[in-house]
Design a protein around this motif. Structure first.
Motif, PDB file in Angstrom:
ATOM      1  N   ILE A  44       0.827  -1.217   0.000  1.00  0.00           N
ATOM      2  CA  ILE A  44       0.000   0.000   0.000  1.00  0.00           C
ATOM      3  C   ILE A  44       0.857   1.261   0.000  1.00  0.00           C
ATOM      4  CG2 ILE A  44      -1.886  -1.154   1.183  1.00  0.00           C
ATOM      5  CD1 ILE A  44      -1.082   0.406   3.714  1.00  0.00           C
ATOM      6  N   MET A  45       2.173   1.083   0.195  1.00  0.00           N
ATOM      7  CA  MET A  45       3.033   2.263   0.189  1.00  0.00           C
ATOM      8  C   MET A  45       2.908   3.014  -1.139  1.00  0.00           C
ATOM      9  SD  MET A  45       5.297   4.048   1.879  1.00  0.00           S
ATOM     10  CE  MET A  45       6.146   3.027   3.079  1.00  0.00           C
ATOM     11  N   GLY A  46       2.931   2.264  -2.248  1.00  0.00           N
ATOM     12  CA  GLY A  46       2.823   2.881  -3.570  1.00  0.00           C
ATOM     13  C   GLY A  46       1.515   3.616  -3.781  1.00  0.00           C
ATOM     14  N   PRO A  47       0.369   2.956  -3.555  1.00  0.00           N
ATOM     15  CA  PRO A  47      -0.916   3.649  -3.724  1.00  0.00           C
ATOM     16  C   PRO A  47      -1.078   4.876  -2.826  1.00  0.00           C
ATOM     17  CG  PRO A  47      -1.257   1.284  -3.689  1.00  0.00           C
ATOM     18  CD  PRO A  47       0.178   1.507  -3.355  1.00  0.00           C
ATOM     19  N   VAL A  48      -0.638   4.764  -1.555  1.00  0.00           N
ATOM     20  CA  VAL A  48      -0.771   5.905  -0.644  1.00  0.00           C
ATOM     21  C   VAL A  48       0.033   7.095  -1.155  1.00  0.00           C
ATOM     22  CG1 VAL A  48      -0.154   6.766   1.652  1.00  0.00           C
ATOM     23  CG2 VAL A  48      -1.299   4.554   1.405  1.00  0.00           C
ATOM     24  N   MET A  49       1.282   6.842  -1.516  1.00  0.00           N
ATOM     25  CA  MET A  49       2.127   7.923  -2.005  1.00  0.00           C
ATOM     26  C   MET A  49       1.651   8.412  -3.372  1.00  0.00           C
ATOM     27  SD  MET A  49       4.100   8.207   0.530  1.00  0.00           S
ATOM     28  CE  MET A  49       5.380   9.318  -0.010  1.00  0.00           C
ATOM     29  N   GLY A  50       1.155   7.489  -4.194  1.00  0.00           N
ATOM     30  CA  GLY A  50       0.646   7.883  -5.507  1.00  0.00           C
ATOM     31  C   GLY A  50      -0.559   8.793  -5.409  1.00  0.00           C
ATOM     32  N   ASN A  51      -1.474   8.497  -4.484  1.00  0.00           N
ATOM     33  CA  ASN A  51      -2.659   9.344  -4.314  1.00  0.00           C
ATOM     34  C   ASN A  51      -2.279  10.731  -3.791  1.00  0.00           C
ATOM     35  OD1 ASN A  51      -4.480   7.392  -5.188  1.00  0.00           O
ATOM     36  ND2 ASN A  51      -4.701   6.504  -3.135  1.00  0.00           N
ATOM     37  N   LEU A  52      -1.333  10.750  -2.856  1.00  0.00           N
ATOM     38  CA  LEU A  52      -0.875  12.053  -2.368  1.00  0.00           C
ATOM     39  C   LEU A  52      -0.175  12.824  -3.487  1.00  0.00           C
ATOM     40  CD1 LEU A  52       0.502  11.107   1.179  1.00  0.00           C
ATOM     41  CD2 LEU A  52      -1.599  12.355   0.633  1.00  0.00           C
ATOM     42  N   SER A  53       0.507  12.106  -4.360  1.00  0.00           N
ATOM     43  CA  SER A  53       1.153  12.756  -5.503  1.00  0.00           C
ATOM     44  C   SER A  53       0.115  13.355  -6.448  1.00  0.00           C
ATOM     45  CB  SER A  53       2.019  11.744  -6.257  1.00  0.00           C
ATOM     46  OG  SER A  53       2.610  12.316  -7.398  1.00  0.00           O
TER      47      SER A  53
END
Length: 632
Positions: free
Chosen positions: A299-308
């Motif tokens: 979930i690290m990728g999706p969380v950071m991607g959404n914030l991006s």
């Protein structure tokens, strides 16, 4: 015991073997009721967060020092790739402002656009080439480091005392060579590159963003603490669950190794259902730990991607307003939006690699913990080779215990002259095998002395001592290779004729000739294609080929049927003719011709003498002998 307690017990047991090592053949395995072996040692960590993270990193970097030039070249390639990517992205601003939407209001220039796009493609091509080269270099560097780590780990394991293997699960040790080393390799070949490339990309992108528009840069920077906070929270959970995953994996490997090795015992005692239930407990625990670890790692990728995406949208809105009210150029906005997303990408990648870093450091700590185990003590400075060794063995008031609170041998004294046959009999766990372990210096005594040819064995170099002692154990072990190679293991410089003669001495020659390729028959799986008796005969032949003046037979004929035993008696007599022989036997008919028989009970010699003398005493030996005769 409920399932939670049972699971905790299994993980503690199979992450490491029982605290009770096999000092004697009758001593229990895991869960046994008494201590017949070395005392408790510190358990390995199950792959948790490194206690000394920086120390572990420094040790890993130490394996890269020999490839410093390659690392420097890879570093240059990373810089070229980053510069190419950033420069190619920034070239879009003058291309838009000059050839697509000229700021002076003129029409676009198709020919100029083609030339500019060609230059951009060339810049990107240089970056791609540099990226390919650094990938090849880092793969080579990583595999070189792994080779060194495996060599060091295997070399250290050869230096460990026998007690280390008595107290550690083979499956758990194997997982260090496979799972843990693999995670280190993944970090060295991929993760480190992404971390360095990401750091350079962040610095370069930030510089170009400030150069393009300081106000939009401040908007982007305002989102960084939010992204770091979110990433840190996820990483904390990920680290904890990856630690649990490694611990569960080690326990499961240990359980699988033990159950498969003891499959015959499992079936004989109809333990399949219990084994399946215990395996299911460990397997479910590993499944749950892996789900949690992979979930938080994923979930690290999706969380950071959404914030991006939030950052991208906010930057686009404010940038659009700047274009309308502050005459900010469209090319600059386009480039900045690209940089805004590009700025978040390396942060995302670094955040996603955090779990891999912790997993690799956890694995590295397990590997280094094994390397840091105390090796067998070095020989004394005044230790000698003692060549030639005659074989006069004496124990003088020897006291020994695998742990301070449990004494196994109590004030044991005996001697054996060259050419004599000394037998040890007694109940299971009386200390018979312990005596042979001490003569080999697998363990050091706490009191008294053991001498060979009048020299304390602590003053004899271990290699010299063990080269002069040949052992035939109850538990056979054959290596993958030909029959001839397995026999020659007893003395590597032996000729083919000497190997054949040793086989004849052990009465193994006839059955070897019946094998498909005779002495060149390949043995695999610990000689699975041979009977237990045949495997034991090869072990006896291995001892026969040795020129060692001292011979130890630890239930050497226990796996051989009575008819075969009679066949090899004369060969064994020839084998023992000029050697000091120490025999451990439960089958008392095999020790009747011994020069002296030692009867042990609870670590003490309670009777000694030859067969006739001991029978005449009508003591413990008489009870054992007549009891066995009645059973026969």
């Amino acid at each position: 015991m409920n399932q939670e307690e049972k699971l905790k017990s299994l993980k503690a047991r199979y992450g490491r073997k029982s605290d009770f090592a096999g000092a004697g053949k009758g001593h229990p395995g895991p869960g046994g009721p008494w201590s017949g072996g070395p005392g408790r040692k510190k358990r390995f960590s199950g792959g948790g967060r490194p206690k000394d993270g920086m120390g572990t990193v420094r040790r890993l970097l130490g394996y890269l020092r020999g490839d410093t030039p390659k690392l420097f070249l890879a570093f240059v390639c990373i810089v070229l790739n980053t510069v190419g990517t950033l420069l190619g992205a920034y070239m879009l601003r003058p291309i838009i402002n000059t050839y697509i939407v000229p700021t002076d209001g003129s029409r676009g220039d198709a020919a100029g656009l083609a030339r500019a796009l060609g230059a951009m493609a060339l810049v990107y091509l240089v970056g791609v080439g540099a990226n390919y080269l650094q990938a090849r270099i880092m793969l080579n560097v990583a595999q070189s480091a792994l080779r060194k780590i495996r060599n060091d780990l295997f070399g250290k394991m050869q230096s460990f005392p026998v007690g280390f293997y008595d107290t550690n699960s083979n499956g758990d040790l194997m997982s260090r060579f496979t799972n843990d080393v693999d995670t280190i390799g993944m970090m060295l070949s991929n993760t480190l590159v992404q971390l360095f490339a990401g750091a350079f990309s962040i610095i370069g992108t930030l510089f170009l963003m400030v150069y393009t528009n300081i106000w939009l840069t401040l908007v982007t920077l305002a989102m960084i603490p939010v992204m770091m906070k979110a990433g840190g929270a996820v990483a904390k959970q990920s680290r904890r669950h990856f630690s649990a995953q490694q611990a569960s994996l080690g326990a499961l490997n240990g359980y699988i190794e033990e159950v498969i090795t003891g499959q015959k015992v499992v079936k004989v005692f109809c333990h399949e259902e219990v084994a399946q239930k215990e395996f299911d407990l460990l397997n479910r625990e590993l499944q749950n730990d892996q789900i949690r670890a992979q979930f938080f790692g994923g979930i690290m990728g999706p969380v950071m991607g959404n914030l991006s995406q939030v950052n991208y949208s906010l930057t686009a809105c404010i940038g659009g307003l700047l274009c309308i009210f502050r005459n900010f150029d469209v090319g600059g906005l386009t480039v900045f939006l690209n940089f805004s997303r590009q700025f978040s990408r390396p942060i995302n990648e670094i955040s996603m690699q955090v779990s891999n870093v912790f997993s690799a450091l956890a694995g590295a700590e397990r590997v280094f913990a094994t390397m840091d185990e105390a090796p067998e003590p070095k020989d004394d400075k005044d230790a000698t080779e003692l060549v030639p060794m005659k074989g006069h063995v004496a124990l003088d008031h020897v006291t020994f215990g695998y742990s301070p609170e449990k004494v196994i041998l109590k004030d044991v004294s005996l001697y054996a002259k060259p050419g004599q046959k000394i037998a040890f009999v007694g109940s299971t766990g009386a200390g018979k095998t312990t005596i042979t372990n001490l003569i080999n210096r697998f363990y050091d005594i706490q009191g008294g002395s053991i001498t060979i040819d009048g020299v304390d064995i602590r003053h004899i170099k271990r290699n010299s001592l063990r080269r002069n002692i040949a052992m035939v154990l109850q538990d056979t072990h054959l290596f993958t290779g030909t029959v001839m190679e397995n026999i020659r293991y007893g003395r590597l410089d032996a000729t083919d004729d000497e190997v054949v003669q040793a086989a004849k001495t052990a009465s193994a020659h006839s059955f070897i000739n019946r094998l498909p390729k005779g002495y060149q028959t390949m043995l695999e799986g610990d000689g699975a294609n041979l009977s237990q008796g045949q495997r034991q005969l090869l072990n006896i032949a291995r001892a026969a080929i040795s020129k060692a003046p001292i011979l130890i037979l630890d239930e050497a004929t226990s796996s051989v049927d009575t008819r075969t035993e009679k066949h090899i008696e004369h060969g064994m007599d020839r084998l023992m003719a000029d050697r000091t022989t120490l025999v451990i036997a439960h089958r008392l008919s095999t020790v009747r011709n011994a020069n002296a028989i030692m009867v042990l009970e609870q670590g003490e010699i309670i009777e000694r003498g030859d067969h006739e003398d001991l029978l005449a005493q009508k003591g413990r030996y008489y009870e054992l002998y007549t009891g066995l005769r009645e059973l026969e």
